[in-house]
Design an enzyme around this catalytic site. Structure first.
Site, short mmCIF file in Angstrom:
data_model
loop_
_atom_site.label_atom_id
_atom_site.label_comp_id
_atom_site.label_asym_id
_atom_site.label_seq_id
_atom_site.Cartn_x
_atom_site.Cartn_y
_atom_site.Cartn_z
N GLY A 238 0.79 -1.23 0.00
CA GLY A 238 0.00 0.00 0.00
C GLY A 238 0.82 1.28 0.00
O GLY A 238 0.29 2.36 0.23
N GLU A 274 4.93 -6.08 1.78
CA GLU A 274 4.63 -6.67 0.46
C GLU A 274 4.02 -5.63 -0.48
O GLU A 274 2.86 -5.73 -0.85
CB GLU A 274 3.72 -7.89 0.62
N GLY A 276 3.27 -3.59 -3.97
CA GLY A 276 3.13 -3.90 -5.38
C GLY A 276 3.37 -2.64 -6.20
O GLY A 276 4.44 -2.43 -6.78
N ARG A 277 2.36 -1.76 -6.17
CA ARG A 277 2.36 -0.56 -7.01
C ARG A 277 3.65 0.25 -6.92
O ARG A 277 4.23 0.63 -7.94
CB ARG A 277 1.18 0.34 -6.59
N CYS A 352 -16.04 3.64 -27.68
CA CYS A 352 -17.29 4.39 -27.79
C CYS A 352 -17.95 4.50 -26.43
O CYS A 352 -19.05 4.00 -26.21
CB CYS A 352 -18.22 3.69 -28.77
C1 LIG Z 1 -2.85 -5.69 -3.35
C2 LIG Z 1 -2.17 -6.18 -2.14
C3 LIG Z 1 -0.88 -5.76 -1.83
C4 LIG Z 1 -0.14 -4.72 -2.65
O1 LIG Z 1 -0.77 -3.49 -2.58
P1 LIG Z 1 -0.08 -2.20 -3.29
O2 LIG Z 1 -1.04 -1.10 -3.04
O3 LIG Z 1 0.06 -2.54 -4.73
O4 LIG Z 1 1.24 -2.00 -2.64
C5 LIG Z 1 -0.26 -6.31 -0.74
N1 LIG Z 1 -0.88 -7.22 0.05
C6 LIG Z 1 -2.14 -7.65 -0.21
C7 LIG Z 1 -2.76 -8.65 0.68
C8 LIG Z 1 -2.82 -7.13 -1.30
O5 LIG Z 1 -4.08 -7.54 -1.53
#
Ligand SMILES: *Cc1c(COP(=O)(O)O)cnc(C)c1O
Length: 403
Positions: A238, A274, A276-277, A352
């Site tokens: 997050g 953990e 991601g983004r 569209c």
């Molecule tokens: C989506 C998710 C993440 C990654 O979230 P980001 O906002 O991309 O950093 C980490 N842990 C869990 C359980 C998620 O569902």
């Protein structure tokens, strides 16, 4: 200041019109970013990458040396990531795991399960027991908890995944029962490892640290109350990507220093994050060309090849995707060449639907049909969250740039 790396700029200019739109990934830029993130984190803190942000094999392979493992959230992701980076440990999370996904994960030798409910724990226990006699270490289990933390109030986060009523994780009131199950018969097949919490997305370093501190206080108290061993705590992802300030990044240095302080205050468990983004958003671009320009009720619109069926991010997040214009001299079509009259232009795609807008206020005075527009911060939750087949336009190209 520019949103493009030299490699991306050169490639976006060099592609033929019919090779556009094209996703461009700068793997050297990704390596540099991942390396600086890793360097900012205290040694013992583990870094997993949440594969759902972008699971292109080339990206997973680039991240592997800087990460301790990957978080996967479906049987499909699990099989895919295992193939792409076979030596990296996996943590299998996500609500609604099916019995066959659980069985496949056990067969694949998944290292960790993030268990989302008591029912899932019973399914996992039975599936693990059925594999009695097969060799290999017991998979570790982290219970995913929906802690009653008001992440919104604590952090001002835009996307709260928990805290209040939510389909993610289990209620802390069930933690005692879960640990009873795990320390009973299940212990022959599963190794109780700790707790997992992921409550919000889009957090600044300061907000993320406040949340981490709150989580660690609560899980330590909970573990003490139920006598559960707490070897590992995953505090989620997050970390924010601010699409309105594309030149700024999450403050990994401040976050790393804060994590080191938090780890000293809560000695014992291995801490894991953990994201991601915030790991992959900056390594991807979506390059395209302006097909047409028109003026409607005093406003300028540029229509580009492709659109939100390739890059859905601005629609789902409600922002203007940051972009840079590459003027192109060549104009092989009948004159006159359509051009923007004002300073700002709405950039729409070929679909569209009025929702097919990539940017509402791109500053691009003089933008012409035939010029190219390269959208930045398109490396995460971009192609893979988009509705590719809507309207049956061709798919974009994909180029992975290496030095
Ligand atoms: C989506 C998710 C993440 C990654 O979230 P980001 O906002 O991309 O950093 C980490 N842990 C869990 C359980 C998620 O569902």
């Amino acid at each position: 200041m520019t949103l493009l790396t030299p490699a991306v700029r050169a490639q976006a200019r060099a592609l033929r019109d019919d090779e556009l739109p094209c996703y461009l990934y700068d793997l050297a830029a990704l390596r540099e970013h991942a390396s600086s993130v890793r360097a900012a984190l205290p040694g013992p803190v583990e870094l997993y990458y949440a594969a759902k942000a972008n699971a292109e094999p080339a990206i997973l392979r680039e991240l592997a040396p800087f990460t301790d493992g990957f978080e996967v959230s479906s049987g499909g992701e699990l099989a895919h990531v295992r193939r792409a980076v076979p030596r990296s440990p996996l943590a299998f999370g996500g609500p609604g795991k099916t019995p066959s996904e659980i069985a496949a994960a056990l067969r694949a030798g998944v290292e960790r399960f993030h268990v989302e409910s008591l029912h899932e724990l019973r399914l996992l226990t039975r599936a693990a027991a059925e594999r009695r006699g097969t060799r290999g270490p017991r998979p570790r289990v982290l219970l995913r908890l929906n802690l009653p933390v008001d992440a919104q109030a604590l952090t001002g986060s835009a996307l709260a995944m928990g805290g209040g009523a939510a389909p993610f994780g289990m209620d802390p009131s069930e933690a005692g029962d879960a640990w009873k199950l795990l320390s009973g018969d299940a212990a022959d097949h599963l190794e109780p490892a700790g707790l997992h919490v992921h409550l919000a997305s889009g957090l600044s370093a300061e907000a993320q640290l406040a949340l981490t501190e709150e989580i660690l206080g609560r899980v330590t108290a909970l573990a003490g109350r139920h006598g559960l061993p707490l070897r590992e705590v995953t505090v989620g992802g997050g970390m924010a990507v601010d699409y309105t300030r594309p030149f700024e990044r999450f403050d990994w240095t401040a976050f790393g220093a804060g994590l080191a302080r938090a780890a000293r205050r809560h000695p014992g468990p291995v801490l894991r994050i953990e994201p991601g983004r915030a790991l992959t958003a900056y390594c991807g671009w979506y390059a395209t060309e302006v097909l047409d320009v028109k003026r409607s009720r005093g406003e300028d619109f540029a229509i580009v090849r492709g659109g939100t069926h390739h890059l859905r991010t601005p629609v789902t997040k409600g922002h203007d995707q940051p972009a840079e214009v590459l003027p192109m001299d060549d104009w092989p079509h009948p004159p006159p060449r359509p051009a923007v009259r004002g300073d700002r232009v709405t950039v729409a795609g070929q679909l569209c639907t009025p929702k097919d807008v990539l940017s509402r206020g791109l500053v691009a005075p003089g933008l012409r049909a035939g010029d190219r527009v390269v959208f930045a911060l398109a490396g995460a939750y971009a192609w893979n969250i988009s509705h590719h087949d809507f309207l049956m336009h061709p798919r974009p190209g994909f180029r992975f740039l290496t030095p």
